[in-house]
Design a protein around this motif. Structure first.
Motif, PDB file in Angstrom:
ATOM      1  N   MET A  46      -5.398  -6.519  15.063  1.00  0.00           N
ATOM      2  CA  MET A  46      -6.222  -6.961  13.931  1.00  0.00           C
ATOM      3  C   MET A  46      -5.480  -6.763  12.616  1.00  0.00           C
ATOM      4  O   MET A  46      -5.495  -7.639  11.743  1.00  0.00           O
ATOM      5  CB  MET A  46      -7.541  -6.181  13.893  1.00  0.00           C
ATOM      6  CG  MET A  46      -8.552  -6.594  14.925  1.00  0.00           C
ATOM      7  SD  MET A  46     -10.105  -5.657  14.778  1.00  0.00           S
ATOM      8  CE  MET A  46     -10.852  -6.462  13.359  1.00  0.00           C
ATOM      9  N   ALA A  47      -4.845  -5.605  12.465  1.00  0.00           N
ATOM     10  CA  ALA A  47      -4.102  -5.330  11.237  1.00  0.00           C
ATOM     11  C   ALA A  47      -2.997  -6.360  11.037  1.00  0.00           C
ATOM     12  O   ALA A  47      -2.759  -6.840   9.916  1.00  0.00           O
ATOM     13  CB  ALA A  47      -3.526  -3.922  11.273  1.00  0.00           C
ATOM     14  N   MET A  48      -2.317  -6.735  12.129  1.00  0.00           N
ATOM     15  CA  MET A  48      -1.276  -7.754  12.034  1.00  0.00           C
ATOM     16  C   MET A  48      -1.873  -9.125  11.721  1.00  0.00           C
ATOM     17  O   MET A  48      -1.337  -9.889  10.911  1.00  0.00           O
ATOM     18  CB  MET A  48      -0.482  -7.806  13.337  1.00  0.00           C
ATOM     19  CG  MET A  48       0.371  -6.585  13.594  1.00  0.00           C
ATOM     20  SD  MET A  48       1.263  -6.682  15.163  1.00  0.00           S
ATOM     21  CE  MET A  48       2.374  -8.054  14.821  1.00  0.00           C
ATOM     22  N   ASP A  58       0.572  -1.122   2.492  1.00  0.00           N
ATOM     23  CA  ASP A  58       1.746  -0.800   3.294  1.00  0.00           C
ATOM     24  C   ASP A  58       1.380  -1.056   4.761  1.00  0.00           C
ATOM     25  O   ASP A  58       0.701  -0.233   5.393  1.00  0.00           O
ATOM     26  CB  ASP A  58       2.128   0.664   3.069  1.00  0.00           C
ATOM     27  CG  ASP A  58       3.345   1.104   3.862  1.00  0.00           C
ATOM     28  OD1 ASP A  58       3.723   0.415   4.833  1.00  0.00           O
ATOM     29  OD2 ASP A  58       3.908   2.160   3.523  1.00  0.00           O
ATOM     30  N   LEU A  59       1.796  -2.199   5.312  1.00  0.00           N
ATOM     31  CA  LEU A  59       1.382  -2.588   6.661  1.00  0.00           C
ATOM     32  C   LEU A  59       1.898  -1.617   7.714  1.00  0.00           C
ATOM     33  O   LEU A  59       1.200  -1.325   8.691  1.00  0.00           O
ATOM     34  CB  LEU A  59       1.836  -4.013   6.988  1.00  0.00           C
ATOM     35  CG  LEU A  59       1.358  -4.542   8.341  1.00  0.00           C
ATOM     36  CD1 LEU A  59      -0.160  -4.580   8.433  1.00  0.00           C
ATOM     37  CD2 LEU A  59       1.954  -5.913   8.630  1.00  0.00           C
ATOM     38  N   ALA A 128      -9.796  11.510   6.111  1.00  0.00           N
ATOM     39  CA  ALA A 128     -10.265  11.645   4.729  1.00  0.00           C
ATOM     40  C   ALA A 128     -10.601  10.298   4.105  1.00  0.00           C
ATOM     41  O   ALA A 128     -11.468  10.207   3.228  1.00  0.00           O
ATOM     42  CB  ALA A 128      -9.209  12.363   3.890  1.00  0.00           C
ATOM     43  N   ALA A 129      -9.912   9.248   4.543  1.00  0.00           N
ATOM     44  CA  ALA A 129     -10.152   7.876   4.050  1.00  0.00           C
ATOM     45  C   ALA A 129     -10.119   7.790   2.526  1.00  0.00           C
ATOM     46  O   ALA A 129     -10.970   7.152   1.913  1.00  0.00           O
ATOM     47  CB  ALA A 129     -11.471   7.328   4.593  1.00  0.00           C
ATOM     48  N   THR A 130      -9.122   8.429   1.922  1.00  0.00           N
ATOM     49  CA  THR A 130      -9.012   8.401   0.463  1.00  0.00           C
ATOM     50  C   THR A 130      -7.917   7.451  -0.021  1.00  0.00           C
ATOM     51  O   THR A 130      -7.809   7.215  -1.219  1.00  0.00           O
ATOM     52  CB  THR A 130      -8.737   9.813  -0.083  1.00  0.00           C
ATOM     53  OG1 THR A 130      -7.600  10.360   0.583  1.00  0.00           O
ATOM     54  CG2 THR A 130      -9.942  10.718   0.129  1.00  0.00           C
ATOM     55  N   THR A 131      -7.092   6.928   0.894  1.00  0.00           N
ATOM     56  CA  THR A 131      -6.056   5.967   0.505  1.00  0.00           C
ATOM     57  C   THR A 131      -6.503   4.559   0.883  1.00  0.00           C
ATOM     58  O   THR A 131      -7.318   4.388   1.816  1.00  0.00           O
ATOM     59  CB  THR A 131      -4.718   6.279   1.208  1.00  0.00           C
ATOM     60  OG1 THR A 131      -4.884   6.086   2.629  1.00  0.00           O
ATOM     61  CG2 THR A 131      -4.272   7.707   0.938  1.00  0.00           C
ATOM     62  N   PRO A 132      -5.988   3.544   0.201  1.00  0.00           N
ATOM     63  CA  PRO A 132      -6.364   2.165   0.557  1.00  0.00           C
ATOM     64  C   PRO A 132      -6.040   1.829   2.009  1.00  0.00           C
ATOM     65  O   PRO A 132      -6.803   1.112   2.670  1.00  0.00           O
ATOM     66  CB  PRO A 132      -5.534   1.322  -0.414  1.00  0.00           C
ATOM     67  CG  PRO A 132      -5.261   2.211  -1.580  1.00  0.00           C
ATOM     68  CD  PRO A 132      -5.129   3.585  -1.008  1.00  0.00           C
ATOM     69  N   GLU A 133      -4.915   2.340   2.507  1.00  0.00           N
ATOM     70  CA  GLU A 133      -4.539   2.059   3.896  1.00  0.00           C
ATOM     71  C   GLU A 133      -5.533   2.674   4.878  1.00  0.00           C
ATOM     72  O   GLU A 133      -5.964   2.026   5.846  1.00  0.00           O
ATOM     73  CB  GLU A 133      -3.120   2.568   4.182  1.00  0.00           C
ATOM     74  CG  GLU A 133      -2.015   1.743   3.554  1.00  0.00           C
ATOM     75  CD  GLU A 133      -1.780   2.033   2.080  1.00  0.00           C
ATOM     76  OE1 GLU A 133      -1.024   1.296   1.439  1.00  0.00           O
ATOM     77  OE2 GLU A 133      -2.369   3.018   1.568  1.00  0.00           O
ATOM     78  N   ALA A 134      -5.919   3.934   4.644  1.00  0.00           N
ATOM     79  CA  ALA A 134      -6.870   4.596   5.532  1.00  0.00           C
ATOM     80  C   ALA A 134      -8.237   3.936   5.452  1.00  0.00           C
ATOM     81  O   ALA A 134      -8.926   3.770   6.476  1.00  0.00           O
ATOM     82  CB  ALA A 134      -6.967   6.076   5.180  1.00  0.00           C
ATOM     83  N   GLN A 135      -8.650   3.520   4.260  1.00  0.00           N
ATOM     84  CA  GLN A 135      -9.933   2.829   4.108  1.00  0.00           C
ATOM     85  C   GLN A 135      -9.930   1.505   4.858  1.00  0.00           C
ATOM     86  O   GLN A 135     -10.927   1.124   5.487  1.00  0.00           O
ATOM     87  CB  GLN A 135     -10.230   2.615   2.629  1.00  0.00           C
ATOM     88  CG  GLN A 135     -10.550   3.908   1.895  1.00  0.00           C
ATOM     89  CD  GLN A 135     -10.477   3.770   0.388  1.00  0.00           C
ATOM     90  OE1 GLN A 135     -10.289   2.681  -0.149  1.00  0.00           O
ATOM     91  NE2 GLN A 135     -10.617   4.891  -0.314  1.00  0.00           N
ATOM     92  N   ALA A 136      -8.782   0.814   4.834  1.00  0.00           N
ATOM     93  CA  ALA A 136      -8.672  -0.451   5.563  1.00  0.00           C
ATOM     94  C   ALA A 136      -8.781  -0.221   7.067  1.00  0.00           C
ATOM     95  O   ALA A 136      -9.466  -0.969   7.776  1.00  0.00           O
ATOM     96  CB  ALA A 136      -7.350  -1.131   5.223  1.00  0.00           C
ATOM     97  N   VAL A 137      -8.127   0.812   7.566  1.00  0.00           N
ATOM     98  CA  VAL A 137      -8.173   1.093   9.000  1.00  0.00           C
ATOM     99  C   VAL A 137      -9.576   1.531   9.414  1.00  0.00           C
ATOM    100  O   VAL A 137     -10.056   1.150  10.488  1.00  0.00           O
ATOM    101  CB  VAL A 137      -7.109   2.130   9.397  1.00  0.00           C
ATOM    102  CG1 VAL A 137      -7.231   2.494  10.876  1.00  0.00           C
ATOM    103  CG2 VAL A 137      -5.714   1.588   9.115  1.00  0.00           C
TER     104      VAL A 137
END
Length: 202
Positions: A46-48, A58-59, A128-137
């Motif tokens: 999905m991320a890809m 940052d993919l 923690a979901a505090t970074t944009p990447e973690a929030q996206a995942v």
């Protein structure tokens, strides 16, 4: 190249293989129980698939987070999404299990360095979901779960309505995730429609 380091990584990979046998509450389209490893694989896919829409994230970091996010479940298994509210210690338990799983990567008495430190930092970032990447995942994780619920050949008593409230905190954070949420919710309602008809005819 350190032979002991290589042995430790192979030992870790052997332990991580257990994730292939951890079953989730959802089923595949053929009716077989889905494994956590399979869920993590399609989360990466999905991320890809949405890489263009996820820019400028940052993919590579996103993909690493996808791979690591449920890795601790290899020790004590998955708690179904519908039951997670009854397990407020889920995150702490999974972190503890991840540390157990990664023990071969950390020589006794040494700090969390190398791969051990990287994997732990990734898991903590996801939790923690505090970074944009973690929030996206986090958002993609919820959407992949819902997608599988809708696609699966599930038992007759499967609660599709659960999808409609699941993960809204995470799937409303960007226009992309909101749009995907609307599409998946529409799928959920279509999946529920025949069940409502059966109830009315009884």
């Amino acid at each position: 190249m350190n032979t002991e380091t290589l042995k430790g990584k192979l030992a870790f990979l052997r332990e991580a293989e257990k994730l292939k046998d951890v079953l989730r509450s959802g089923h595949t389209s053929s009716g077989r129980a889905e494994s956590t490893a399979e869920h993590s694989w399609r989360l990466c896919l999905m991320a890809m698939a949405f890489a263009e829409e996820l820019a400028p994230l940052d993919l590579l970091k996103v993909l690493k987070l996808c791979v690591v996010h449920d890795l601790g479940e290899a020790i004590n298994g998955d708690i179904p999404a519908i039951s997670q509210a009854a397990h407020p210690d889920k995150g702490a338990r999974e972190r503890h299990d991840l540390l157990t799983l990664m023990a071969p990567l950390q020589p006794p008495g040494e700090a969390s360095l190398g791969l051990h430190g990287e994997l732990l930092a990734l898991w903590d970032e996801y939790d923690a979901a505090t970074t944009p990447e973690a929030q996206a995942v986090k958002a993609l994780d919820k959407l992949e779960t819902m997608l599988q619920h809708n696609q699966g050949a599930n038992p007759a008593d499967f609660d599709y309505a659960f999808n409609l409230g699941y993960g809204r905190k995470h799937t409303g954070t960007t226009p992309l995730f909101s749009a995907l949420r609307e599409l998946v919710d529409a799928d959920t309602r279509r999946r529920m429609a025949p069940l409502r008809g059966q109830g009315a005819s009884r």
